[in-house]
Design an enzyme around this catalytic site. Structure first.
Site, PDB file in Angstrom:
ATOM      1  N   LYS A  50      40.263  34.878  38.411  1.00  0.00           N
ATOM      2  CA  LYS A  50      40.983  33.599  38.313  1.00  0.00           C
ATOM      3  C   LYS A  50      41.504  33.278  36.908  1.00  0.00           C
ATOM      4  O   LYS A  50      41.774  32.133  36.584  1.00  0.00           O
ATOM      5  CB  LYS A  50      40.138  32.407  38.832  1.00  0.00           C
ATOM      6  CG  LYS A  50      39.470  32.614  40.153  1.00  0.00           C
ATOM      7  CD  LYS A  50      40.294  33.346  41.158  1.00  0.00           C
ATOM      8  CE  LYS A  50      41.427  32.532  41.755  1.00  0.00           C
ATOM      9  NZ  LYS A  50      42.204  33.377  42.717  1.00  0.00           N
ATOM     10  N   HIS A 105      38.129  43.798  37.484  1.00  0.00           N
ATOM     11  CA  HIS A 105      37.332  42.720  36.887  1.00  0.00           C
ATOM     12  C   HIS A 105      36.047  43.263  36.253  1.00  0.00           C
ATOM     13  O   HIS A 105      35.259  42.482  35.724  1.00  0.00           O
ATOM     14  CB  HIS A 105      36.918  41.704  37.965  1.00  0.00           C
ATOM     15  CG  HIS A 105      38.069  41.053  38.679  1.00  0.00           C
ATOM     16  ND1 HIS A 105      39.105  40.436  38.030  1.00  0.00           N
ATOM     17  CD2 HIS A 105      38.320  40.900  40.005  1.00  0.00           C
ATOM     18  CE1 HIS A 105      39.952  39.941  38.924  1.00  0.00           C
ATOM     19  NE2 HIS A 105      39.511  40.214  40.123  1.00  0.00           N
ATOM     20  N   SER A 135      39.469  26.996  39.390  1.00  0.00           N
ATOM     21  CA  SER A 135      40.274  27.905  40.200  1.00  0.00           C
ATOM     22  C   SER A 135      39.374  28.741  41.115  1.00  0.00           C
ATOM     23  O   SER A 135      39.674  28.946  42.294  1.00  0.00           O
ATOM     24  CB  SER A 135      41.109  28.799  39.275  1.00  0.00           C
ATOM     25  OG  SER A 135      41.970  29.606  40.015  1.00  0.00           O
TER      26      SER A 135
HETATM   27  P1  A3P Z   1      44.942  27.987  39.846  1.00  0.00           P
HETATM   28  O1  A3P Z   1      43.961  28.198  40.952  1.00  0.00           O
HETATM   29  O2  A3P Z   1      44.390  27.151  38.746  1.00  0.00           O
HETATM   30  O3  A3P Z   1      46.263  27.475  40.320  1.00  0.00           O
HETATM   31  P2  A3P Z   1      43.892  35.355  39.422  1.00  0.00           P
HETATM   32  O4  A3P Z   1      45.213  35.976  39.688  1.00  0.00           O
HETATM   33  O5  A3P Z   1      43.156  35.985  38.271  1.00  0.00           O
HETATM   34  O6  A3P Z   1      43.096  35.270  40.663  1.00  0.00           O
HETATM   35  O7  A3P Z   1      44.163  33.882  38.901  1.00  0.00           O
HETATM   36  C1  A3P Z   1      44.667  32.916  39.787  1.00  0.00           C
HETATM   37  C2  A3P Z   1      45.187  31.754  39.004  1.00  0.00           C
HETATM   38  O8  A3P Z   1      46.392  32.126  38.303  1.00  0.00           O
HETATM   39  C3  A3P Z   1      45.569  30.583  39.927  1.00  0.00           C
HETATM   40  O9  A3P Z   1      45.248  29.404  39.194  1.00  0.00           O
HETATM   41  C4  A3P Z   1      47.065  30.785  40.066  1.00  0.00           C
HETATM   42  O10 A3P Z   1      47.760  29.628  40.471  1.00  0.00           O
HETATM   43  C5  A3P Z   1      47.415  31.201  38.645  1.00  0.00           C
HETATM   44  N1  A3P Z   1      48.729  31.838  38.536  1.00  0.00           N
HETATM   45  C6  A3P Z   1      49.209  32.890  39.229  1.00  0.00           C
HETATM   46  N2  A3P Z   1      50.475  33.148  38.880  1.00  0.00           N
HETATM   47  C7  A3P Z   1      50.817  32.236  37.934  1.00  0.00           C
HETATM   48  C8  A3P Z   1      52.027  31.973  37.195  1.00  0.00           C
HETATM   49  N3  A3P Z   1      53.134  32.677  37.365  1.00  0.00           N
HETATM   50  N4  A3P Z   1      51.997  30.933  36.328  1.00  0.00           N
HETATM   51  C9  A3P Z   1      50.879  30.199  36.139  1.00  0.00           C
HETATM   52  N5  A3P Z   1      49.723  30.388  36.822  1.00  0.00           N
HETATM   53  C10 A3P Z   1      49.695  31.412  37.712  1.00  0.00           C
END
Ligand code: A3P
Length: 292
Positions: A50, A105, A135
């Site tokens: 996340k 991870h 998140s």
């Molecule tokens: P939130 O749940 O706070 O919205 P991961 O990919 O490591 O699982 O992380 C997921 C988080 O990255 C989510 O956060 C998601 O919305 C955010 N995310 C993914 N793409 C993004 C982008 N282009 N800009 C900003 N945040 C992004």
């Protein structure tokens, strides 16, 4: 058969980290990752869950598309950037064209030996841990492999105790930070990417040795905005929503500071105290909030 050191029906512990109890994944498979073949041109994307893994995955794919136009593919980023410990490393990844991208991870001591031995490039994405907590809390309501938290309070404590998917955020960041002199690693910040994505993409291209035109960089940036990834099924894991592996879309909010909508004042003070105790010896600074 390996018996699992279960933390819950959903997570098992291995070498101090927590992995999802999923079909086929056993401690010996995780140990076998040490021997995965590594090519000098491979690129590893590493992040605590996340922290912006899918975002960086999209950016890397678009950089590679621009740098290697003969290898552009219309397939999902899940296929183009296999998940190392998610069972993705069977035979198909070997056939992928160089430079191969991987996402993971796992902590540094579980990475394939070749990552260090061959000096391959590692991109580590960090995000402020209050937003990582929030998140991950929402993600635990989405990914069917994770236990739904009983309450935010419970999850908050589990996060601080390292009893969530992958384990302790504090340990993960420290372990990678400690590798700075031993790995060819670039630390990228989710919040810096939110503030000025273009500058961060330029920095990343320099690290990867990819000389992109201004126009190509603009294209990488444009295709990696939250808005555009939200509607791009190759980038946002929509197929997992369709298969009901995820119950909610992965592009949730994409901001810095959503923790303010979840933490009580007391929780925030407690978090700050733990953060100071655990991290103040590291020269890291985090942006806790950005105005939208
Ligand atoms: P939130 O749940 O706070 O919205 P991961 O990919 O490591 O699982 O992380 C997921 C988080 O990255 C989510 O956060 C998601 O919305 C955010 N995310 C993914 N793409 C993004 C982008 N282009 N800009 C900003 N945040 C992004």
């Amino acid at each position: 058969m390996d018996s699992l050191d279960l933390l819950s029906p959903y997570l098992f512990r291995h070498k101090g980290k927590n992995f999802v109890v999923q079909e086929g994944l056993k401690p010996k498979d995780l140990d076998a990752l040490r021997d995965v073949d590594v090519r000098p041109t491979d690129i590893y994307l590493v992040a605590f869950p996340k922290s912006g893994t899918l975002w960086m995955q999209q950016i890397l794919v678009k950089i590679m598309d621009a740098a290697h136009p003969d290898q552009v593919e219309d397939s999902t980023n899940r296929v183009r950037v296999p998940w190392l410990e998610g069972g993705a490393v069977d035979n198909f990844h070997r056939e992928r064209p160089d430079p191969r991208l991987y996402r993971t991870h796992i902590p540094p001591e579980m990475l394939p030996h070749g990552v260090k031995a061959k000096g391959i490039k590692v991109v580590y994405v960090m995000r402020n841990p209050k937003d990582v907590l929030v998140s991950l809390y929402h993600f635990a309501h989405s990914w069917v492999m994770l236990e739904k938290p009983k309450s935010f309070e419970d999850f908050f404590q589990d996060f601080l105790d390292g009893n969530v998917f992958m384990g302790s955020w504090f340990d993960h960041v420290r372990e990678y930070y400690n590798q700075e002199d031993q790995m060819d690693i670039l630390f990228m910040s989710y919040e810096d990417m939110l503030k000025d994505l273009r500058s961060e993409v330029v920095k990343l291209c320099a690290f990867l040795g990819k000389d992109l035109t201004d126009e190509a960089i603009d294209d990488v940036v444009e295709s990696s905005t939250f808005k555009n990834m939200k509607t791009n099924p190759n980038a946002n894991f929509k197929d997992l929503v369709e298969k009901e592996r995820y119950l909610k879309e992965t592009m949730r909010k994409g901001v810095a500071g959503d923790w303010k909508n979840h933490f009580t004042v007391a929780q925030n003070e407690y978090f700050d105290q733990v953060f100071t105790e655990r991290m103040s010896d590291l020269p890291l600074s985090f942006t806790w909030e950005l105005k939208q």
